[in-house]
Scaffold this motif. Sequence first.
Motif, mmCIF file in Angstrom:
data_model
loop_
_atom_site.group_PDB
_atom_site.id
_atom_site.type_symbol
_atom_site.label_atom_id
_atom_site.label_comp_id
_atom_site.label_asym_id
_atom_site.label_seq_id
_atom_site.Cartn_x
_atom_site.Cartn_y
_atom_site.Cartn_z
ATOM 1 N N ALA A 114 0.699 -1.259 -0.055
ATOM 2 C CA ALA A 114 0.056 0.086 0.181
ATOM 3 C C ALA A 114 1.133 1.272 0.006
ATOM 4 O O ALA A 114 0.834 2.314 -0.692
ATOM 5 C CB ALA A 114 -0.614 -0.048 1.110
ATOM 6 N N LEU A 115 1.972 1.392 0.781
ATOM 7 C CA LEU A 115 2.889 2.321 0.827
ATOM 8 C C LEU A 115 3.623 2.795 -0.370
ATOM 9 O O LEU A 115 3.772 3.566 -1.123
ATOM 10 C CB LEU A 115 3.852 2.147 1.947
ATOM 11 N N ILE A 116 3.954 1.369 -1.186
ATOM 12 C CA ILE A 116 4.600 1.645 -2.298
ATOM 13 C C ILE A 116 3.767 2.067 -3.439
ATOM 14 O O ILE A 116 4.255 3.016 -4.278
ATOM 15 C CB ILE A 116 5.043 0.178 -2.916
ATOM 16 N N LYS A 156 3.144 9.466 -6.206
ATOM 17 C CA LYS A 156 3.733 10.735 -6.053
ATOM 18 C C LYS A 156 4.961 10.983 -6.726
ATOM 19 O O LYS A 156 5.382 11.967 -6.981
ATOM 20 C CB LYS A 156 4.240 10.766 -4.375
ATOM 21 N N HIS A 157 5.937 9.767 -6.944
ATOM 22 C CA HIS A 157 7.080 9.956 -7.597
ATOM 23 C C HIS A 157 7.479 9.030 -8.622
ATOM 24 O O HIS A 157 8.616 9.177 -9.319
ATOM 25 C CB HIS A 157 8.055 9.454 -6.256
ATOM 26 N N GLY A 158 6.378 8.505 -9.239
ATOM 27 C CA GLY A 158 6.530 7.739 -10.568
ATOM 28 C C GLY A 158 7.161 6.176 -10.200
ATOM 29 O O GLY A 158 7.344 5.880 -8.823
ATOM 30 N N PRO A 159 7.725 5.825 -11.173
ATOM 31 C CA PRO A 159 8.426 4.463 -11.021
ATOM 32 C C PRO A 159 9.577 4.563 -9.838
ATOM 33 O O PRO A 159 10.222 5.343 -9.900
ATOM 34 C CB PRO A 159 8.914 4.082 -12.403
ATOM 35 N N LEU A 160 9.659 3.478 -9.052
ATOM 36 C CA LEU A 160 10.616 3.150 -7.891
ATOM 37 C C LEU A 160 11.498 2.152 -8.180
ATOM 38 O O LEU A 160 11.014 1.304 -8.820
ATOM 39 C CB LEU A 160 9.818 3.129 -6.606
ATOM 40 N N LEU A 161 12.418 2.056 -7.334
ATOM 41 C CA LEU A 161 13.437 1.144 -7.242
ATOM 42 C C LEU A 161 13.874 0.938 -5.757
ATOM 43 O O LEU A 161 13.891 1.845 -4.939
ATOM 44 C CB LEU A 161 14.765 1.596 -8.042
ATOM 45 N N ARG A 214 10.770 6.980 11.731
ATOM 46 C CA ARG A 214 11.729 7.699 10.761
ATOM 47 C C ARG A 214 12.771 6.519 10.274
ATOM 48 O O ARG A 214 13.313 5.987 11.152
ATOM 49 C CB ARG A 214 12.473 9.015 11.088
ATOM 50 N N GLY A 215 13.124 6.422 8.970
ATOM 51 C CA GLY A 215 14.169 5.421 8.543
ATOM 52 C C GLY A 215 15.087 6.111 7.950
ATOM 53 O O GLY A 215 15.623 7.378 8.293
ATOM 54 N N GLU A 239 10.038 7.127 1.729
ATOM 55 C CA GLU A 239 9.012 7.179 2.690
ATOM 56 C C GLU A 239 9.143 7.864 3.872
ATOM 57 O O GLU A 239 8.206 8.033 4.600
ATOM 58 C CB GLU A 239 8.720 5.503 2.975
ATOM 59 N N GLY A 240 10.471 8.335 4.018
ATOM 60 C CA GLY A 240 10.782 9.186 5.399
ATOM 61 C C GLY A 240 9.715 10.373 5.523
ATOM 62 O O GLY A 240 9.235 10.425 6.796
ATOM 63 N N PRO A 241 9.214 11.230 4.713
ATOM 64 C CA PRO A 241 8.438 12.202 5.118
ATOM 65 C C PRO A 241 7.094 11.906 5.599
ATOM 66 O O PRO A 241 6.172 12.401 5.924
ATOM 67 C CB PRO A 241 8.289 12.925 3.748
ATOM 68 N N GLU A 242 6.741 10.431 5.089
ATOM 69 C CA GLU A 242 5.273 9.721 5.415
ATOM 70 C C GLU A 242 5.484 9.682 6.939
ATOM 71 O O GLU A 242 3.984 8.795 7.363
ATOM 72 C CB GLU A 242 5.190 8.794 4.616
ATOM 73 N N GLY A 243 6.408 9.588 7.760
ATOM 74 C CA GLY A 243 6.336 9.167 9.133
ATOM 75 C C GLY A 243 6.415 7.675 9.249
ATOM 76 O O GLY A 243 6.241 7.044 10.490
ATOM 77 N N VAL A 244 6.778 7.013 8.113
ATOM 78 C CA VAL A 244 6.951 5.543 8.565
ATOM 79 C C VAL A 244 8.448 5.124 7.779
ATOM 80 O O VAL A 244 8.931 5.945 7.133
ATOM 81 C CB VAL A 244 5.743 4.650 7.781
#
Length: 109
Positions: free
Chosen positions: A12-14, A20-25, A86-87, A93-98
């Motif tokens: 779900a987070l992915i 928000k950011h498009g394709p991820l790695l 925070r990771g 994902e840092g700004p998401e609080g997880v």
Amino acid sequence: MERVKATDSALALIEKLKSKHGPLLFHQSGGCCDGSSPMCYPQDDFLIGKADVHLGEIGGCPFYMNKKQYEYWKHTMLIIDVVDGRGGMFSLEGPEGVRFLTRSKILPE
């Protein structure tokens, strides 16, 4: 054999981050500044090299690990999860609080 998978909360987070950011790695960090965490980047912002091993995909996103680190973890399946807090400061994902968290399970011989 499946080497990496994600929990429902990680998937779900992915999806949220992809919107928000498009394709991820993903790249499993080997330590140092951000510990040993799964790091999430925009796909074009991280260069994969000859020393990286493709473990599979989670949420339609490629997941890599350094070849030397893989030698230690090759007998495990990585299970990518999400926890509060925070990771890695470079991971999306840092700004998401997880933060993403790697759990592992020993694979059968």
